[in-house]
Design a protein around this motif. Structure first.
Motif, short mmCIF file in Angstrom:
data_model
loop_
_atom_site.label_atom_id
_atom_site.label_comp_id
_atom_site.label_asym_id
_atom_site.label_seq_id
_atom_site.Cartn_x
_atom_site.Cartn_y
_atom_site.Cartn_z
N LYS A 12 0.78 -1.34 0.08
CA LYS A 12 -0.03 0.03 0.17
C LYS A 12 0.90 1.54 -0.07
O LYS A 12 0.60 2.14 -0.78
N THR A 40 -10.53 7.70 0.34
CA THR A 40 -10.74 7.01 1.71
C THR A 40 -10.33 5.50 1.81
O THR A 40 -10.43 4.80 0.75
N GLY A 41 -9.85 5.11 2.84
CA GLY A 41 -9.55 3.82 3.00
C GLY A 41 -7.87 3.86 3.56
O GLY A 41 -7.30 4.58 3.88
N SER A 42 -7.44 2.24 3.81
CA SER A 42 -6.23 2.36 4.41
C SER A 42 -5.11 2.38 3.37
O SER A 42 -3.97 2.78 3.67
N ASP A 92 -7.11 7.65 -4.98
CA ASP A 92 -8.14 6.76 -4.25
C ASP A 92 -7.80 5.07 -4.31
O ASP A 92 -7.10 4.86 -5.20
N ASP A 144 -11.49 -1.64 -4.10
CA ASP A 144 -11.71 -3.00 -3.60
C ASP A 144 -11.46 -3.88 -4.68
O ASP A 144 -10.92 -5.15 -4.35
N LYS A 181 -15.80 -0.36 -5.65
CA LYS A 181 -15.26 0.62 -4.59
C LYS A 181 -16.57 0.56 -3.57
O LYS A 181 -17.65 0.33 -3.93
N GLY A 191 -14.97 0.70 2.34
CA GLY A 191 -15.00 1.56 3.14
C GLY A 191 -16.27 2.81 3.55
O GLY A 191 -16.20 3.46 4.33
N GLU A 221 -16.91 9.64 -2.87
CA GLU A 221 -15.68 9.15 -3.72
C GLU A 221 -15.95 9.32 -5.26
O GLU A 221 -15.35 9.72 -6.06
N SER A 275 -3.27 0.59 -5.41
CA SER A 275 -3.98 -0.61 -4.86
C SER A 275 -2.83 -1.70 -4.75
O SER A 275 -1.61 -1.15 -4.85
#
Ligand code: DER
Length: 232
Positions: A7, A28-30, A84, A87, A97, A100, A106, A120
């Motif tokens: 990541k 948004t997200g890890s 961004d 998934d 996506k 999250g 988004e 990703s």
């Protein structure tokens, strides 16, 4: 951990596209978490001049903590670049996506951007979208009826699974930044993502779905050994 390395290196490659004066959409997200942290360092240490439009309240909070100037999409009007996560992504750079829960902001922010870069890792790379449950944002009014209409739609489409679930936050339904609910569609594989995206949004009560078709321009794939690939 290797997944964190993947990541991080994807985020590091993506921020190389960021230039002084840019108006950025902040994902948004890890994985996006690393991107916001790196941009914060560039703002603080290198004097990078950017403004950010967040795609969730949690990204807004993180960006402010990092010293990034946060503005609203209405103030920005249009954006130069959105970075961004996703998934799932396929060979056409179509995405699922919403894992999250931020898919609505988004998609609005990504669509308002000249370019969208997805950061990703290989775990998100698929031949066919749909193994990841497809998030659909619905208004609270009559959500159970909307859920049933979505299931009827799935029966009439070329999808394998027709099960849908209301996304929970512990014992209560998950509530998005806009106060809506999320229905997750367990379809297993999506034969025609473009068609499903269009049909879902025709259902009264559906606000938006997590299929991003013809929106993403570049996918940066990070690997656990530090390698990075860029697909466009
Ligand atoms: O919810 C979202 O759309 C996120 O961007 C998600 O798709 C990616 O989150 P991750 O980087 O934590 O896997």
């Amino acid at each position: 951990s290797p997944i964190d390395t993947a990541k991080f290196v994807a985020a590091k490659r993506a921020v190389e596209f960021v230039e002084d004066g840019m108006k950025l959409g902040l994902g948004t997200g890890s994985t996006a978490f690393w991107m916001v942290r790196l941009l914060g360092e560039m703002v603080r240490n290198d004097g990078l001049k950017i403004v950010g439009v967040p795609t969730s309240t949690r990204t807004a909070e993180l960006a402010r903590q990092e010293g990034i100037k946060v503005i609203s999409l209405d103030e920005a009007k249009w954006l130069d670049l959105t970075i961004d996560g996703a998934d799932e992504f396929d060979a056409e750079l179509n995405l699922i996506k919403g894992g999250g829960g931020a898919l609505l902001q988004e998609k609005i922010v990504a669509t308002a951007s000249d370019q969208m870069i997805v950061i990703s890792d290989v775990s998100k790379q698929v031949d066919t979208l749909g193994a990841f449950p497809l998030p659909v944002e619905v208004i609270p009014f009559g959500w159970q009826t909307t859920k049933a209409l979505i299931e009827e739609t799935l029966v009439s489409m070329d999808v394998l699974g027709q099960r849908t679930t209301l996304r929970m936050n512990g014992a209560t339904p998950y509530v998005t930044d806009e106060g809506n609910h999320i229905i997750d569609l367990h379809v297993q594989r999506i034969g025609n993502a473009r068609q499903l995206a269009l049909i879902l949004n025709q259902i009264p009560g559906v606000v938006e779905n997590g299929l991003f078709i013809d929106i993403c321009d570049v996918v940066v794939i990070g690997h656990g050994d530090g390698r990075v690939e860029t697909h466009d």
